[in-house]
Design an enzyme around this catalytic site. Sequence first.
Site, PDB file in Angstrom:
ATOM      1  N   HIS A 188      42.324  54.023  29.237  1.00 49.75           N
ATOM      2  CA  HIS A 188      43.493  54.748  29.726  1.00 49.75           C
ATOM      3  C   HIS A 188      43.072  55.991  30.497  1.00 49.75           C
ATOM      4  O   HIS A 188      43.734  56.380  31.465  1.00 49.75           O
ATOM      5  CB  HIS A 188      44.397  55.139  28.559  1.00 49.75           C
ATOM      6  N   GLU A 427      39.341  32.438  33.631  1.00 49.71           N
ATOM      7  CA  GLU A 427      38.563  33.492  32.995  1.00 49.71           C
ATOM      8  C   GLU A 427      37.575  32.946  31.975  1.00 49.71           C
ATOM      9  O   GLU A 427      36.784  33.686  31.408  1.00 49.71           O
ATOM     10  CB  GLU A 427      39.497  34.501  32.325  1.00 49.71           C
ATOM     11  N   ASP A 451      37.314  39.201  32.269  1.00 45.59           N
ATOM     12  CA  ASP A 451      36.932  38.292  31.189  1.00 45.59           C
ATOM     13  C   ASP A 451      35.837  37.330  31.628  1.00 45.59           C
ATOM     14  O   ASP A 451      34.921  37.023  30.865  1.00 45.59           O
ATOM     15  CB  ASP A 451      38.137  37.486  30.713  1.00 45.59           C
ATOM     16  N   CYS A 498      42.449  38.739  40.313  1.00 41.70           N
ATOM     17  CA  CYS A 498      43.278  39.825  39.780  1.00 41.70           C
ATOM     18  C   CYS A 498      42.496  40.773  38.880  1.00 41.70           C
ATOM     19  O   CYS A 498      43.079  41.683  38.291  1.00 41.70           O
ATOM     20  CB  CYS A 498      44.482  39.272  39.029  1.00 41.70           C
TER      21      CYS A 498
END
Length: 568
Positions: A188, A427, A451, A498
Amino acid sequence: MSESAEIRLGGTPASPGVAVGPAIVVDPQAVVVPDVPDPPAAFSEASAAVCTQLEAMCKAARAAGRAEAGDVLEAQALMAQDPMLADAVAAALDDGAGLNAALQQARQQIEDLFAAIDDPYIAARAQDVIEVTERIRRWLAGVEVPDLGQIAEPSVLVARELTAADTAALDPASVLGFVTEAGGPTSHVAIIARSLGVAAVVGAAGIVDRTRAGDPVAIDGATGDLVIHPTAATFDEFAARREAFDAAVVAADQFRGISVALGEHQVQVPANVGSRDDVESAVSVAAEGIGLLRTEFLFLDRSDAPGEEEQFDFYAFAGSSFEEPVVIRTFDIGGDKPAPYLRMAAEENPFLGVRGARLYSEFPEVFETQVRAILRAAIDSPIWLMLPMVSTVTEIDDLRSRIAEISAGLTASGVRHEMPPIGIMVEVPSVALVADAVAPHVDFFSIGTNDLTQYVMAADRTNSGLDELQDPLHPAVLALCERTVAAARRNGISVSVCGLAAADPLGAAVFAAMGVDKLSVSPRAVNIVKAAVAATDASTADSMVRAALAAATADEARSIIADTTGSP
Protein backbone atom coordinates in the site's frame (compact mmCIF):
# COMPACT_ATOMS: atom_id res chain seq x y z
CA MET A 1 26.49 17.54 -3.59
CA SER A 2 28.85 16.68 -0.75
CA GLU A 3 32.52 16.51 0.08
CA SER A 4 31.99 13.25 1.99
CA ALA A 5 32.66 9.94 0.29
CA GLU A 6 29.88 8.93 -2.07
CA ILE A 7 27.91 5.83 -1.03
CA ARG A 8 25.95 3.96 -3.71
CA LEU A 9 23.25 1.55 -2.63
CA GLY A 10 20.40 -0.19 -4.36
CA GLY A 11 16.82 -1.08 -3.60
CA THR A 12 13.59 -2.12 -5.28
CA PRO A 13 11.88 0.43 -7.54
CA ALA A 14 8.49 1.34 -6.03
CA SER A 15 7.36 4.63 -7.56
CA PRO A 16 8.94 6.29 -10.60
CA GLY A 17 10.57 9.67 -10.34
CA VAL A 18 13.92 11.20 -9.43
CA ALA A 19 14.58 13.11 -6.21
CA VAL A 20 17.66 14.84 -4.83
CA GLY A 21 17.65 16.59 -1.46
CA PRO A 22 18.68 16.57 2.19
CA ALA A 23 17.71 13.49 4.17
CA ILE A 24 15.16 13.39 6.95
CA VAL A 25 15.75 10.17 8.89
CA VAL A 26 12.80 8.64 10.71
CA ASP A 27 13.46 5.75 13.09
CA PRO A 28 10.64 5.63 15.68
CA GLN A 29 11.36 4.11 19.05
CA ALA A 30 9.97 0.69 19.88
CA VAL A 31 7.16 0.69 22.42
CA VAL A 32 5.94 -1.71 25.09
CA VAL A 33 2.33 -1.50 26.21
CA PRO A 34 2.23 -1.08 30.01
CA ASP A 35 0.13 -3.28 32.29
CA VAL A 36 -3.31 -1.80 32.94
CA PRO A 37 -6.04 -2.71 35.48
CA ASP A 38 -8.68 -3.47 32.82
CA PRO A 39 -7.02 -4.68 29.58
CA PRO A 40 -10.26 -5.30 27.60
CA ALA A 41 -11.54 -1.80 28.35
CA ALA A 42 -8.15 -0.26 27.54
CA PHE A 43 -8.04 -2.07 24.20
CA SER A 44 -11.60 -1.01 23.38
CA GLU A 45 -10.82 2.63 24.13
CA ALA A 46 -7.57 2.54 22.14
CA SER A 47 -9.09 0.89 19.06
CA ALA A 48 -11.94 3.43 19.04
CA ALA A 49 -9.45 6.32 19.31
CA VAL A 50 -7.30 4.93 16.51
CA CYS A 51 -10.36 4.41 14.34
CA THR A 52 -11.29 8.06 14.86
CA GLN A 53 -7.73 9.16 13.98
CA LEU A 54 -7.70 7.14 10.78
CA GLU A 55 -11.17 8.33 9.75
CA ALA A 56 -10.00 11.93 10.13
CA MET A 57 -6.90 11.20 8.05
CA CYS A 58 -9.07 9.49 5.43
CA LYS A 59 -11.31 12.54 5.21
CA ALA A 60 -8.30 14.85 4.87
CA ALA A 61 -6.72 12.67 2.17
CA ARG A 62 -9.89 12.63 0.10
CA ALA A 63 -10.37 16.37 0.55
CA ALA A 64 -6.87 16.80 -0.89
CA GLY A 65 -7.79 14.68 -3.91
CA ARG A 66 -5.80 11.63 -2.79
CA ALA A 67 -8.40 8.95 -3.49
CA GLU A 68 -6.06 5.96 -3.22
CA ALA A 69 -4.74 7.13 0.14
CA GLY A 70 -8.29 7.67 1.34
CA ASP A 71 -9.27 4.12 0.36
CA VAL A 72 -6.37 2.62 2.30
CA LEU A 73 -7.01 4.75 5.38
CA GLU A 74 -10.70 3.89 5.31
CA ALA A 75 -9.83 0.19 5.23
CA GLN A 76 -7.47 0.63 8.17
CA ALA A 77 -10.11 2.54 10.15
CA LEU A 78 -12.49 -0.36 9.65
CA MET A 79 -9.77 -2.81 10.66
CA ALA A 80 -9.17 -0.94 13.93
CA GLN A 81 -12.74 -1.83 14.92
CA ASP A 82 -12.86 -5.20 13.16
CA PRO A 83 -14.37 -7.98 15.30
CA MET A 84 -11.62 -10.32 14.05
CA LEU A 85 -8.97 -8.18 15.76
CA ALA A 86 -11.06 -7.67 18.89
CA ASP A 87 -11.85 -11.39 19.15
CA ALA A 88 -8.19 -12.35 18.70
CA VAL A 89 -7.11 -9.93 21.43
CA ALA A 90 -9.89 -11.13 23.75
CA ALA A 91 -8.94 -14.77 23.21
CA ALA A 92 -5.30 -14.07 24.05
CA LEU A 93 -6.31 -12.15 27.17
CA ASP A 94 -8.57 -15.02 28.22
CA ASP A 95 -5.59 -17.37 27.87
CA GLY A 96 -3.70 -15.28 30.40
CA ALA A 97 -1.60 -13.06 28.16
CA GLY A 98 -0.93 -9.46 29.14
CA LEU A 99 -2.22 -6.70 26.87
CA ASN A 100 1.16 -6.20 25.17
CA ALA A 101 1.49 -9.92 24.40
CA ALA A 102 -2.18 -10.20 23.44
CA LEU A 103 -1.80 -7.47 20.82
CA GLN A 104 1.32 -9.11 19.43
CA GLN A 105 -0.35 -12.53 19.26
CA ALA A 106 -3.49 -11.12 17.64
CA ARG A 107 -1.44 -9.22 15.09
CA GLN A 108 0.56 -12.31 14.18
CA GLN A 109 -2.53 -14.49 13.92
CA ILE A 110 -4.38 -12.16 11.57
CA GLU A 111 -1.24 -11.20 9.67
CA ASP A 112 -0.62 -14.86 8.90
CA LEU A 113 -4.13 -15.19 7.50
CA PHE A 114 -3.57 -12.45 4.96
CA ALA A 115 0.15 -12.62 4.26
CA ALA A 116 0.05 -15.92 2.41
CA ILE A 117 -2.65 -14.86 -0.04
CA ASP A 118 -1.07 -14.75 -3.46
CA ASP A 119 -2.57 -11.49 -4.63
CA PRO A 120 -0.88 -8.15 -3.97
CA TYR A 121 -4.19 -6.42 -3.25
CA ILE A 122 -5.07 -8.92 -0.54
CA ALA A 123 -1.58 -9.65 0.77
CA ALA A 124 -1.18 -5.94 1.48
CA ARG A 125 -3.82 -6.37 4.18
CA ALA A 126 -1.15 -8.14 6.26
CA GLN A 127 0.71 -4.84 6.37
CA ASP A 128 -2.52 -3.08 7.32
CA VAL A 129 -2.81 -5.38 10.34
CA ILE A 130 0.74 -4.52 11.41
CA GLU A 131 0.14 -0.80 11.00
CA VAL A 132 -3.21 -0.67 12.80
CA THR A 133 -1.99 -2.82 15.68
CA GLU A 134 1.16 -0.73 16.06
CA ARG A 135 -0.91 2.45 16.09
CA ILE A 136 -3.08 0.96 18.87
CA ARG A 137 0.04 -0.07 20.82
CA ARG A 138 1.48 3.44 20.55
CA TRP A 139 -1.77 4.97 21.75
CA LEU A 140 -1.79 2.65 24.76
CA ALA A 141 1.87 3.43 25.50
CA GLY A 142 1.30 7.17 25.20
CA VAL A 143 3.87 7.45 22.38
CA GLU A 144 2.97 9.84 19.57
CA VAL A 145 3.06 8.63 16.00
CA PRO A 146 5.50 10.82 13.99
CA ASP A 147 3.60 13.46 12.01
CA LEU A 148 5.29 13.33 8.63
CA GLY A 149 2.77 15.79 7.24
CA GLN A 150 4.64 18.59 9.04
CA ILE A 151 7.86 18.29 7.01
CA ALA A 152 8.43 21.78 5.62
CA GLU A 153 11.76 21.75 3.76
CA PRO A 154 11.92 19.85 0.45
CA SER A 155 13.61 16.62 1.53
CA VAL A 156 14.17 12.93 0.88
CA LEU A 157 12.65 10.81 3.64
CA VAL A 158 14.71 7.84 4.89
CA ALA A 159 13.09 5.25 7.17
CA ARG A 160 13.23 1.61 8.16
CA GLU A 161 9.60 1.42 7.13
CA LEU A 162 6.63 3.68 6.51
CA THR A 163 3.01 2.90 7.12
CA ALA A 164 0.22 3.59 4.66
CA ALA A 165 -1.01 6.29 7.04
CA ASP A 166 2.48 7.85 7.12
CA THR A 167 2.61 7.90 3.34
CA ALA A 168 -0.90 9.27 2.94
CA ALA A 169 0.09 12.23 5.13
CA LEU A 170 3.09 13.19 2.99
CA ASP A 171 3.02 16.50 1.13
CA PRO A 172 4.58 15.97 -2.34
CA ALA A 173 5.72 19.60 -2.29
CA SER A 174 7.93 18.87 0.73
CA VAL A 175 8.75 15.18 0.45
CA LEU A 176 10.50 14.83 -2.89
CA GLY A 177 10.90 11.09 -2.44
CA PHE A 178 11.49 8.41 0.15
CA VAL A 179 13.62 5.34 0.79
CA THR A 180 12.74 2.50 3.15
CA GLU A 181 14.48 -0.66 4.24
CA ALA A 182 11.24 -2.67 4.34
CA GLY A 183 8.35 -2.96 1.90
CA GLY A 184 7.76 -4.09 -1.64
CA PRO A 185 6.53 -2.60 -4.93
CA THR A 186 2.98 -3.98 -4.43
CA SER A 187 2.55 -2.67 -0.87
CA HIS A 188 0.00 0.00 0.00
CA VAL A 189 2.90 2.35 0.72
CA ALA A 190 4.15 1.95 -2.85
CA ILE A 191 0.65 2.28 -4.29
CA ILE A 192 0.05 5.54 -2.42
CA ALA A 193 3.49 6.86 -3.41
CA ARG A 194 2.64 6.28 -7.07
CA SER A 195 -0.73 8.01 -6.64
CA LEU A 196 1.02 11.04 -5.09
CA GLY A 197 3.70 11.11 -7.77
CA VAL A 198 6.44 10.77 -5.14
CA ALA A 199 9.62 8.90 -6.10
CA ALA A 200 10.17 5.87 -3.89
CA VAL A 201 12.68 3.06 -3.42
CA VAL A 202 11.99 0.22 -0.98
CA GLY A 203 13.99 -2.75 0.26
CA ALA A 204 17.17 -0.65 0.65
CA ALA A 205 18.99 -2.64 3.34
CA GLY A 206 21.12 -0.58 5.73
CA ILE A 207 20.06 2.84 4.48
CA VAL A 208 19.00 4.16 7.92
CA ASP A 209 22.26 3.33 9.68
CA ARG A 210 24.29 4.86 6.84
CA THR A 211 22.36 8.13 6.60
CA ARG A 212 22.37 11.12 8.94
CA ALA A 213 19.84 13.94 8.97
CA GLY A 214 20.81 16.53 6.38
CA ASP A 215 22.96 14.20 4.27
CA PRO A 216 22.34 14.83 0.57
CA VAL A 217 20.56 11.84 -0.99
CA ALA A 218 19.65 11.08 -4.60
CA ILE A 219 17.13 8.40 -5.58
CA ASP A 220 15.64 7.05 -8.81
CA GLY A 221 12.30 5.35 -8.17
CA ALA A 222 12.27 3.76 -11.61
CA THR A 223 15.59 1.93 -11.26
CA GLY A 224 16.06 1.56 -7.49
CA ASP A 225 19.34 3.47 -7.62
CA LEU A 226 20.19 5.59 -4.58
CA VAL A 227 23.26 7.56 -3.59
CA ILE A 228 24.25 9.18 -0.30
CA HIS A 229 26.64 12.16 -0.60
CA PRO A 230 26.49 12.31 -4.43
CA THR A 231 29.54 13.83 -6.08
CA ALA A 232 29.16 16.75 -8.46
CA ALA A 233 29.18 14.32 -11.39
CA THR A 234 26.56 12.11 -9.77
CA PHE A 235 24.43 15.14 -8.92
CA ASP A 236 24.51 16.15 -12.58
CA GLU A 237 23.64 12.58 -13.58
CA PHE A 238 20.53 12.53 -11.38
CA ALA A 239 19.57 16.04 -12.46
CA ALA A 240 19.63 14.78 -16.06
CA ARG A 241 17.52 11.76 -15.08
CA ARG A 242 14.98 14.05 -13.39
CA GLU A 243 14.83 16.30 -16.43
CA ALA A 244 14.27 13.30 -18.70
CA PHE A 245 11.56 11.91 -16.41
CA ASP A 246 9.73 15.24 -16.19
CA ALA A 247 9.89 15.61 -19.96
CA ALA A 248 8.48 12.09 -20.38
CA VAL A 249 5.54 12.88 -18.07
CA VAL A 250 4.74 16.04 -20.03
CA ALA A 251 5.02 14.18 -23.32
CA ALA A 252 2.76 11.40 -22.01
CA ASP A 253 -0.03 13.88 -21.27
CA GLN A 254 -0.29 14.45 -25.01
CA PHE A 255 -1.61 10.88 -25.37
CA ARG A 256 -4.72 11.44 -23.28
CA GLY A 257 -7.64 10.20 -25.34
CA ILE A 258 -5.39 9.15 -28.22
CA SER A 259 -5.06 5.55 -29.40
CA VAL A 260 -1.61 4.11 -30.04
CA ALA A 261 -0.25 1.33 -32.21
CA LEU A 262 2.96 -0.51 -32.91
CA GLY A 263 3.13 -0.51 -36.68
CA GLU A 264 -0.27 -1.74 -37.86
CA HIS A 265 -1.09 -3.42 -34.55
CA GLN A 266 -3.40 -1.42 -32.28
CA VAL A 267 -2.49 -1.57 -28.58
CA GLN A 268 -5.15 -0.44 -26.12
CA VAL A 269 -4.25 0.80 -22.64
CA PRO A 270 -7.09 0.19 -20.16
CA ALA A 271 -6.81 0.58 -16.38
CA ASN A 272 -6.56 -1.72 -13.37
CA VAL A 273 -9.09 -0.66 -10.72
CA GLY A 274 -10.40 -1.84 -7.37
CA SER A 275 -12.86 0.82 -6.21
CA ARG A 276 -15.23 3.55 -7.38
CA ASP A 277 -12.49 6.14 -6.90
CA ASP A 278 -10.21 4.07 -9.12
CA VAL A 279 -12.91 3.94 -11.82
CA GLU A 280 -13.27 7.71 -11.69
CA SER A 281 -9.47 8.10 -11.94
CA ALA A 282 -9.47 5.81 -14.98
CA VAL A 283 -12.15 7.95 -16.62
CA SER A 284 -10.20 11.13 -15.86
CA VAL A 285 -7.12 9.91 -17.76
CA ALA A 286 -9.25 8.56 -20.64
CA ALA A 287 -8.24 4.94 -20.08
CA GLU A 288 -9.46 2.62 -22.81
CA GLY A 289 -11.79 0.67 -20.58
CA ILE A 290 -10.88 -1.47 -17.60
CA GLY A 291 -8.52 -4.38 -18.13
CA LEU A 292 -8.78 -5.69 -14.58
CA LEU A 293 -11.47 -4.88 -12.05
CA ARG A 294 -10.36 -6.48 -8.79
CA THR A 295 -13.53 -7.36 -6.91
CA GLU A 296 -11.78 -8.47 -3.72
CA PHE A 297 -12.21 -5.11 -1.97
CA LEU A 298 -15.96 -5.79 -1.85
CA PHE A 299 -15.33 -8.96 0.14
CA LEU A 300 -12.88 -7.66 2.75
CA ASP A 301 -13.25 -5.86 6.07
CA ARG A 302 -16.73 -7.19 6.70
CA SER A 303 -18.46 -10.02 8.53
CA ASP A 304 -20.33 -11.49 5.56
CA ALA A 305 -20.06 -11.66 1.79
CA PRO A 306 -21.45 -8.76 -0.25
CA GLY A 307 -24.98 -9.23 -1.55
CA GLU A 308 -26.05 -9.38 -5.17
CA GLU A 309 -27.47 -5.85 -5.29
CA GLU A 310 -24.38 -4.26 -3.76
CA GLN A 311 -22.20 -6.00 -6.32
CA PHE A 312 -24.57 -5.26 -9.20
CA ASP A 313 -24.56 -1.54 -8.40
CA PHE A 314 -20.76 -1.36 -8.50
CA TYR A 315 -20.35 -3.49 -11.62
CA ALA A 316 -23.04 -1.53 -13.44
CA PHE A 317 -21.35 1.74 -12.42
CA ALA A 318 -17.99 0.55 -13.74
CA GLY A 319 -19.50 -0.84 -16.93
CA SER A 320 -21.45 2.32 -17.68
CA SER A 321 -18.31 4.45 -17.34
CA PHE A 322 -16.71 3.19 -20.56
CA GLU A 323 -17.54 2.27 -24.12
CA GLU A 324 -14.59 -0.13 -24.19
CA PRO A 325 -14.67 -3.52 -22.39
CA VAL A 326 -14.70 -3.61 -18.60
CA VAL A 327 -13.09 -6.88 -17.46
CA ILE A 328 -14.40 -8.04 -14.09
CA ARG A 329 -12.31 -10.68 -12.34
CA THR A 330 -14.31 -12.95 -10.07
CA PHE A 331 -13.11 -12.84 -6.47
CA ASP A 332 -9.51 -13.97 -6.07
CA ILE A 333 -9.49 -14.80 -2.38
CA GLY A 334 -7.95 -17.92 -1.01
CA GLY A 335 -5.34 -19.81 0.89
CA ASP A 336 -6.21 -19.71 4.56
CA LYS A 337 -9.44 -17.92 5.54
CA PRO A 338 -8.69 -14.31 4.56
CA ALA A 339 -12.28 -13.37 5.38
CA PRO A 340 -14.10 -14.47 8.56
CA TYR A 341 -17.12 -15.79 6.67
CA LEU A 342 -15.03 -18.09 4.45
CA ARG A 343 -14.33 -21.00 6.78
CA MET A 344 -11.36 -22.72 5.20
CA ALA A 345 -9.04 -25.43 6.34
CA ALA A 346 -5.50 -24.37 7.23
CA GLU A 347 -2.89 -25.11 4.56
CA GLU A 348 0.86 -25.47 4.89
CA ASN A 349 1.43 -23.80 1.52
CA PRO A 350 -1.49 -21.52 0.64
CA PHE A 351 0.33 -20.19 -2.43
CA LEU A 352 -0.19 -23.60 -4.00
CA GLY A 353 -3.49 -24.27 -2.30
CA VAL A 354 -7.18 -23.49 -2.56
CA ARG A 355 -7.41 -19.96 -3.92
CA GLY A 356 -9.00 -18.15 -6.83
CA ALA A 357 -11.25 -20.34 -8.96
CA ARG A 358 -10.33 -23.39 -6.87
CA LEU A 359 -12.36 -21.82 -4.07
CA TYR A 360 -15.64 -21.60 -5.96
CA SER A 361 -16.69 -25.22 -5.48
CA GLU A 362 -16.25 -24.82 -1.71
CA PHE A 363 -18.36 -21.66 -1.61
CA PRO A 364 -20.81 -22.07 -4.52
CA GLU A 365 -23.35 -19.60 -3.14
CA VAL A 366 -20.76 -16.80 -2.97
CA PHE A 367 -19.65 -17.54 -6.55
CA GLU A 368 -23.21 -17.76 -7.84
CA THR A 369 -24.16 -14.45 -6.24
CA GLN A 370 -21.22 -12.71 -7.88
CA VAL A 371 -21.86 -14.24 -11.30
CA ARG A 372 -25.53 -13.27 -11.14
CA ALA A 373 -24.54 -9.67 -10.43
CA ILE A 374 -22.03 -9.64 -13.29
CA LEU A 375 -24.45 -11.14 -15.81
CA ARG A 376 -27.16 -8.66 -14.84
CA ALA A 377 -24.74 -5.72 -15.14
CA ALA A 378 -23.63 -6.96 -18.58
CA ILE A 379 -27.06 -6.30 -20.11
CA ASP A 380 -26.34 -2.62 -20.69
CA SER A 381 -22.53 -2.49 -20.47
CA PRO A 382 -19.48 -3.91 -22.31
CA ILE A 383 -18.62 -6.24 -19.42
CA TRP A 384 -16.34 -9.26 -19.73
CA LEU A 385 -15.93 -11.92 -17.01
CA MET A 386 -12.49 -13.23 -16.07
CA LEU A 387 -11.62 -16.28 -13.95
CA PRO A 388 -8.45 -16.27 -11.81
CA MET A 389 -6.03 -19.04 -10.89
CA VAL A 390 -7.12 -21.75 -13.32
CA SER A 391 -4.69 -24.52 -14.21
CA THR A 392 -6.47 -26.93 -16.57
CA VAL A 393 -8.99 -27.07 -19.39
CA THR A 394 -11.21 -29.22 -17.18
CA GLU A 395 -11.43 -26.42 -14.60
CA ILE A 396 -12.34 -23.92 -17.30
CA ASP A 397 -15.04 -26.11 -18.81
CA ASP A 398 -16.54 -26.85 -15.39
CA LEU A 399 -16.68 -23.17 -14.49
CA ARG A 400 -18.17 -22.20 -17.83
CA SER A 401 -20.84 -24.87 -17.34
CA ARG A 402 -21.65 -23.45 -13.91
CA ILE A 403 -21.91 -19.94 -15.34
CA ALA A 404 -24.23 -21.25 -18.07
CA GLU A 405 -26.41 -22.87 -15.37
CA ILE A 406 -26.56 -19.58 -13.47
CA SER A 407 -27.59 -17.83 -16.68
CA ALA A 408 -30.30 -20.43 -17.26
CA GLY A 409 -31.57 -19.84 -13.74
CA LEU A 410 -31.82 -16.10 -14.38
CA THR A 411 -33.69 -16.77 -17.60
CA ALA A 412 -36.12 -19.09 -15.83
CA SER A 413 -36.75 -16.36 -13.25
CA GLY A 414 -37.33 -13.75 -15.93
CA VAL A 415 -34.29 -11.69 -14.89
CA ARG A 416 -32.73 -9.61 -17.67
CA HIS A 417 -29.08 -10.42 -18.18
CA GLU A 418 -26.50 -11.21 -20.82
CA MET A 419 -23.77 -13.81 -21.10
CA PRO A 420 -20.49 -11.86 -21.37
CA PRO A 421 -17.26 -13.04 -23.00
CA ILE A 422 -15.48 -15.33 -20.53
CA GLY A 423 -11.71 -15.37 -20.23
CA ILE A 424 -9.00 -16.42 -17.83
CA MET A 425 -5.95 -15.09 -16.07
CA VAL A 426 -2.83 -16.75 -17.41
CA GLU A 427 -0.82 -16.86 -14.21
CA VAL A 428 -0.10 -20.56 -13.79
CA PRO A 429 2.69 -21.98 -16.00
CA SER A 430 0.59 -25.04 -16.94
CA VAL A 431 -1.85 -22.81 -18.83
CA ALA A 432 0.87 -20.88 -20.63
CA LEU A 433 2.67 -24.07 -21.65
CA VAL A 434 -0.44 -25.50 -23.34
CA ALA A 435 -2.01 -22.19 -24.35
CA ASP A 436 -2.90 -23.52 -27.82
CA ALA A 437 -5.00 -26.26 -26.22
CA VAL A 438 -6.60 -23.83 -23.76
CA ALA A 439 -7.45 -21.04 -26.22
CA PRO A 440 -10.48 -22.75 -27.87
CA HIS A 441 -12.14 -22.94 -24.45
CA VAL A 442 -12.01 -19.20 -23.63
CA ASP A 443 -12.82 -15.87 -25.23
CA PHE A 444 -9.68 -14.04 -24.11
CA PHE A 445 -6.41 -14.34 -22.18
CA SER A 446 -5.05 -11.89 -19.61
CA ILE A 447 -1.50 -12.53 -18.48
CA GLY A 448 -0.94 -11.87 -14.78
CA THR A 449 2.81 -11.32 -14.71
CA ASN A 450 2.95 -10.93 -10.92
CA ASP A 451 1.80 -14.47 -10.16
CA LEU A 452 3.32 -15.95 -13.30
CA THR A 453 6.74 -14.65 -12.30
CA GLN A 454 6.37 -16.05 -8.79
CA TYR A 455 5.48 -19.52 -10.04
CA VAL A 456 8.08 -19.59 -12.82
CA MET A 457 10.87 -18.49 -10.49
CA ALA A 458 9.63 -20.54 -7.48
CA ALA A 459 10.00 -17.41 -5.35
CA ASP A 460 7.41 -16.14 -2.88
CA ARG A 461 6.80 -12.59 -4.02
CA THR A 462 5.84 -11.45 -0.50
CA ASN A 463 9.36 -12.36 0.67
CA SER A 464 11.48 -9.21 0.26
CA GLY A 465 14.61 -11.35 0.47
CA LEU A 466 13.71 -12.81 -2.93
CA ASP A 467 13.11 -9.51 -4.75
CA GLU A 468 15.92 -10.25 -7.19
CA LEU A 469 13.90 -13.23 -8.45
CA GLN A 470 10.75 -11.17 -9.02
CA ASP A 471 11.63 -9.50 -12.33
CA PRO A 472 8.89 -10.31 -14.89
CA LEU A 473 11.27 -9.51 -17.73
CA HIS A 474 13.33 -12.59 -16.93
CA PRO A 475 13.66 -14.56 -20.20
CA ALA A 476 11.87 -17.57 -18.68
CA VAL A 477 8.82 -15.44 -17.88
CA LEU A 478 8.98 -13.67 -21.24
CA ALA A 479 9.09 -17.05 -22.98
CA LEU A 480 5.78 -18.10 -21.42
CA CYS A 481 4.25 -14.71 -22.23
CA GLU A 482 5.37 -14.98 -25.86
CA ARG A 483 4.01 -18.51 -26.07
CA THR A 484 0.65 -17.33 -24.73
CA VAL A 485 0.45 -14.38 -27.11
CA ALA A 486 1.32 -16.56 -30.10
CA ALA A 487 -1.40 -19.05 -29.14
CA ALA A 488 -3.94 -16.24 -28.82
CA ARG A 489 -3.00 -14.97 -32.29
CA ARG A 490 -3.35 -18.42 -33.84
CA ASN A 491 -6.75 -18.95 -32.21
CA GLY A 492 -8.15 -15.50 -32.88
CA ILE A 493 -8.70 -14.38 -29.29
CA SER A 494 -7.69 -11.21 -27.46
CA VAL A 495 -4.68 -11.21 -25.14
CA SER A 496 -3.69 -8.61 -22.55
CA VAL A 497 -1.14 -8.13 -19.78
CA CYS A 498 -2.48 -6.83 -16.46
CA GLY A 499 0.45 -7.38 -14.09
CA LEU A 500 2.86 -4.68 -12.89
CA ALA A 501 5.16 -5.42 -15.82
CA ALA A 502 2.68 -3.76 -18.18
CA ALA A 503 3.33 -0.41 -16.49
CA ASP A 504 7.10 -0.73 -16.88
CA PRO A 505 8.00 1.16 -20.10
CA LEU A 506 10.42 -1.64 -21.04
CA GLY A 507 7.74 -4.24 -20.32
CA ALA A 508 5.17 -2.27 -22.30
CA ALA A 509 7.54 -2.11 -25.27
CA VAL A 510 8.39 -5.81 -25.34
CA PHE A 511 4.80 -6.96 -24.78
CA ALA A 512 3.53 -4.67 -27.51
CA ALA A 513 6.27 -6.05 -29.76
CA MET A 514 5.05 -9.58 -28.99
CA GLY A 515 1.59 -8.64 -30.26
CA VAL A 516 -0.34 -8.09 -27.02
CA ASP A 517 -3.67 -6.34 -27.63
CA LYS A 518 -3.98 -4.55 -24.28
CA LEU A 519 -1.69 -3.33 -21.53
CA SER A 520 -3.75 -2.79 -18.39
CA VAL A 521 -2.11 -0.53 -15.81
CA SER A 522 -2.93 1.80 -12.91
CA PRO A 523 -4.78 4.94 -14.01
CA ARG A 524 -1.74 7.12 -13.33
CA ALA A 525 0.38 5.04 -15.73
CA VAL A 526 -2.08 4.91 -18.66
CA ASN A 527 -0.66 7.73 -20.76
CA ILE A 528 2.96 6.97 -19.82
CA VAL A 529 2.49 3.47 -21.20
CA LYS A 530 0.86 4.86 -24.35
CA ALA A 531 3.92 7.02 -24.85
CA ALA A 532 6.22 4.02 -24.42
CA VAL A 533 4.30 2.02 -27.05
CA ALA A 534 4.23 4.95 -29.48
CA ALA A 535 8.00 5.40 -29.11
CA THR A 536 8.77 1.75 -29.95
CA ASP A 537 10.13 1.18 -33.45
CA ALA A 538 8.00 -1.43 -35.21
CA SER A 539 10.87 -2.31 -37.57
CA THR A 540 13.00 -3.56 -34.67
CA ALA A 541 10.17 -5.11 -32.64
CA ASP A 542 10.61 -8.71 -33.75
CA SER A 543 14.40 -8.72 -33.38
CA MET A 544 14.06 -7.13 -29.91
CA VAL A 545 11.72 -9.90 -28.76
CA ARG A 546 13.96 -12.63 -30.17
CA ALA A 547 17.04 -11.16 -28.52
CA ALA A 548 15.30 -10.69 -25.15
CA LEU A 549 14.07 -14.29 -25.22
CA ALA A 550 17.61 -15.47 -25.93
CA ALA A 551 19.06 -13.55 -22.98
CA ALA A 552 20.41 -15.41 -19.96
CA THR A 553 19.23 -13.03 -17.23
CA ALA A 554 16.58 -10.43 -16.51
CA ASP A 555 19.23 -7.70 -16.47
CA GLU A 556 20.46 -8.77 -19.89
CA ALA A 557 16.91 -8.81 -21.28
CA ARG A 558 16.26 -5.35 -19.85
CA SER A 559 19.47 -4.05 -21.37
CA ILE A 560 18.51 -5.41 -24.78
CA ILE A 561 15.05 -3.83 -24.66
CA ALA A 562 16.43 -0.52 -23.39
CA ASP A 563 19.10 -0.39 -26.10
CA THR A 564 16.56 -1.18 -28.81
CA THR A 565 13.98 1.36 -27.65
CA GLY A 566 16.46 4.02 -26.58
CA SER A 567 15.03 4.03 -23.04
CA PRO A 568 17.30 5.13 -20.16
